[in-house]
Design a protein around this motif. Structure first.
Motif, PDB file in Angstrom:
ATOM      1  N   ARG A 186      -2.932   3.533   8.128  1.00  0.00           N
ATOM      2  CA  ARG A 186      -1.817   2.801   8.020  1.00  0.00           C
ATOM      3  C   ARG A 186      -1.820   1.630   6.942  1.00  0.00           C
ATOM      4  O   ARG A 186      -2.079   0.621   8.171  1.00  0.00           O
ATOM      5  CB  ARG A 186      -0.559   3.362   8.963  1.00  0.00           C
ATOM      6  N   CYS A 187      -1.388   1.440   6.085  1.00  0.00           N
ATOM      7  CA  CYS A 187      -1.141  -0.383   5.976  1.00  0.00           C
ATOM      8  C   CYS A 187       0.005  -1.127   6.575  1.00  0.00           C
ATOM      9  O   CYS A 187       1.001  -0.613   6.737  1.00  0.00           O
ATOM     10  CB  CYS A 187      -0.797  -0.159   4.231  1.00  0.00           C
ATOM     11  N   LEU A 188      -0.923  -2.238   7.329  1.00  0.00           N
ATOM     12  CA  LEU A 188       0.087  -3.082   8.415  1.00  0.00           C
ATOM     13  C   LEU A 188       0.796  -4.031   7.100  1.00  0.00           C
ATOM     14  O   LEU A 188       1.886  -3.954   7.782  1.00  0.00           O
ATOM     15  CB  LEU A 188      -0.809  -4.124   8.801  1.00  0.00           C
ATOM     16  N   ALA A 189       0.687  -4.490   5.968  1.00  0.00           N
ATOM     17  CA  ALA A 189       1.476  -4.921   5.502  1.00  0.00           C
ATOM     18  C   ALA A 189       2.646  -4.092   4.408  1.00  0.00           C
ATOM     19  O   ALA A 189       4.102  -4.830   4.330  1.00  0.00           O
ATOM     20  CB  ALA A 189       0.905  -5.316   3.902  1.00  0.00           C
ATOM     21  N   CYS A 190       2.207  -3.105   3.645  1.00  0.00           N
ATOM     22  CA  CYS A 190       3.193  -2.229   3.520  1.00  0.00           C
ATOM     23  C   CYS A 190       4.378  -0.836   3.481  1.00  0.00           C
ATOM     24  O   CYS A 190       4.416  -0.307   3.271  1.00  0.00           O
ATOM     25  CB  CYS A 190       3.032  -2.007   1.896  1.00  0.00           C
ATOM     26  N   ASN A 191       3.285  -0.361   4.895  1.00  0.00           N
ATOM     27  CA  ASN A 191       3.462   0.994   5.715  1.00  0.00           C
ATOM     28  C   ASN A 191       2.896   2.560   4.517  1.00  0.00           C
ATOM     29  O   ASN A 191       3.010   3.451   5.476  1.00  0.00           O
ATOM     30  CB  ASN A 191       5.034   1.316   5.250  1.00  0.00           C
ATOM     31  N   THR A 219      -8.408   1.802   1.415  1.00  0.00           N
ATOM     32  CA  THR A 219      -7.567   1.274   0.641  1.00  0.00           C
ATOM     33  C   THR A 219      -6.264   2.243   1.435  1.00  0.00           C
ATOM     34  O   THR A 219      -6.073   2.954   1.310  1.00  0.00           O
ATOM     35  CB  THR A 219      -8.215   1.556  -1.052  1.00  0.00           C
ATOM     36  N   CYS A 220      -5.149   0.776   0.549  1.00  0.00           N
ATOM     37  CA  CYS A 220      -3.971   1.385   0.704  1.00  0.00           C
ATOM     38  C   CYS A 220      -3.168   2.321  -0.472  1.00  0.00           C
ATOM     39  O   CYS A 220      -3.564   2.098  -1.542  1.00  0.00           O
ATOM     40  CB  CYS A 220      -2.579  -0.021   1.003  1.00  0.00           C
ATOM     41  N   THR A 221      -2.983   3.238  -0.208  1.00  0.00           N
ATOM     42  CA  THR A 221      -2.580   3.982  -1.526  1.00  0.00           C
ATOM     43  C   THR A 221      -1.426   3.920  -2.025  1.00  0.00           C
ATOM     44  O   THR A 221      -1.464   4.656  -2.988  1.00  0.00           O
ATOM     45  CB  THR A 221      -2.440   5.493  -0.765  1.00  0.00           C
ATOM     46  N   ALA A 222      -0.681   3.197  -1.106  1.00  0.00           N
ATOM     47  CA  ALA A 222       0.441   2.446  -1.704  1.00  0.00           C
ATOM     48  C   ALA A 222       0.134   1.154  -2.706  1.00  0.00           C
ATOM     49  O   ALA A 222       1.113   0.966  -4.062  1.00  0.00           O
ATOM     50  CB  ALA A 222       1.639   2.044  -0.654  1.00  0.00           C
ATOM     51  N   CYS A 223      -0.062  -0.247  -1.565  1.00  0.00           N
ATOM     52  CA  CYS A 223      -0.263  -1.368  -2.435  1.00  0.00           C
ATOM     53  C   CYS A 223      -1.546  -1.560  -2.710  1.00  0.00           C
ATOM     54  O   CYS A 223      -1.990  -2.782  -3.204  1.00  0.00           O
ATOM     55  CB  CYS A 223       0.198  -1.961  -1.249  1.00  0.00           C
ATOM     56  N   ALA A 224      -2.368  -0.520  -2.976  1.00  0.00           N
ATOM     57  CA  ALA A 224      -4.218  -1.309  -3.082  1.00  0.00           C
ATOM     58  C   ALA A 224      -4.838  -2.146  -2.197  1.00  0.00           C
ATOM     59  O   ALA A 224      -5.745  -2.143  -2.503  1.00  0.00           O
ATOM     60  CB  ALA A 224      -4.176  -1.693  -4.801  1.00  0.00           C
ATOM     61  N   ARG A 225      -3.417  -2.995  -1.370  1.00  0.00           N
ATOM     62  CA  ARG A 225      -4.676  -3.661  -0.750  1.00  0.00           C
ATOM     63  C   ARG A 225      -6.301  -3.495  -0.114  1.00  0.00           C
ATOM     64  O   ARG A 225      -6.589  -1.707   0.228  1.00  0.00           O
ATOM     65  CB  ARG A 225      -4.492  -3.830   0.581  1.00  0.00           C
ATOM     66  N   VAL A 226      -7.340  -3.785   0.279  1.00  0.00           N
ATOM     67  CA  VAL A 226      -8.547  -3.792   0.151  1.00  0.00           C
ATOM     68  C   VAL A 226      -8.739  -3.727   1.712  1.00  0.00           C
ATOM     69  O   VAL A 226      -8.323  -4.332   1.820  1.00  0.00           O
ATOM     70  CB  VAL A 226      -9.670  -3.646  -0.784  1.00  0.00           C
TER      71      VAL A 226
HETATM   72 ZN   LIG Z   1      -0.187  -1.447   1.649  1.00  0.00          ZN
END
Ligand SMILES: [Zn+2]
Length: 247
Positions: A186-191, A219-226
């Motif tokens: 899970r993305c730490l930045a946006c969940n 990659t995050c499926t919500a915010c696209a961070r790598v």
């Molecule tokens: Zn994210």
């Protein structure tokens, strides 16, 4: 004599002797006592219990135990998503989700690190937190005891530790999260959820140096961070290991 294996979940463990918490406990008995008698013999008042599964089937307190039975005992809190006919399994029976108050941003990121769905917003109002907790059946975590007194709240917990480092350990222990953790999903930045992607697809989003040294990317499926496993991830791995090691 006969025996049955008991497993108590979440805060029911507080009633057990330290050596019997968060694990399977075998109880020996003559004849076929009621499951209620044996739960109370373990030290857990039946009034604290909301759901009992014997061999994966929901039973009443007067259910008579047989030799070799597996008994799972849940408090009200844990019974949220348990349907009457679930089967015994090594993981807890429901997915736990959280919403955290504005003071707990670091804890939210750490819960995400373990793979748990944790909503946090810097500017969320108390009313918004309560509303999210109710509408999405999220456990509200807070350091503000005032909010817990609101009548409409059904699922919430006060974070007691004062030290931020202890917050994650407290939540993992209290909600028995270690076995259902899925670190680095899970993305730490946006969940949002993380998925593995081929290096070619992220070349334009990573530093030149990183292109040279790393081949695996998420990659995050919500915010696209790598994300990739750089030197910074060692600290994250340490946090995960400490949280899942248990008390
Ligand atoms: Zn994210």
């Amino acid at each position: 004599m006969r025996s049955a294996t008991f497993r108590f979940y979440a805060e029911l463990n507080d009633f057990l002797p330290p050596g019997e918490r968060q694990r399977e406990v075998v109880r020996i008995f003559p004849d076929s006592p009621s499951v209620k008698d044996q739960i109370e013999a373990c030290g857990v008042p039946h009034t604290e219990v909301d759901l009992v599964l014997v061999n994966g089937r929901s039973v009443g307190f007067d259910h008579r135990l047989s030799d070799g039975d597996c008994v799972s005992v849940y408090p009200v809190f844990e019974a949220l998503d348990v349907t009457p006919l679930v089967h015994h399994r090594p993981k807890p029976l429901r997915e736990v989700r959280f919403v955290l108050d504005t003071h707990l941003g670091k804890l939210a990121r750490r819960l995400r690190l373990l793979g748990f769905d944790a909503i946090w917003r810097r500017d969320a109002t108390d009313a918004e937190l309560v509303s999210l907790s109710l509408s999405e059946r999220r456990i509200l975590l807070t350091r503000d005891r005032g909010i817990l007194k609101r009548r409409e709240i059904t699922h919430a917990a006060a974070i007691r530790a004062t030290e931020a480092r202890r917050h994650l350990l407290e939540v993992v222990e209290r909600f028995d999260l270690a076995r259902s953790a899925a670190p680095f999903t899970r993305c730490l930045a946006c969940n949002g959820g993380l998925v593995g992607v081929p290096k070619e697809s992220v070349l334009d989003r990573i530093p030149a140096e990183t292109r040279l040294h790393y081949d695996e990317f998420l990659t995050c499926t919500a915010c696209a961070r790598v994300f990739w496993w750089g030197p910074h991830s060692r600290r994250l791995r340490e946090i995960v290991e400490e949280a899942l090691r248990g008390p």
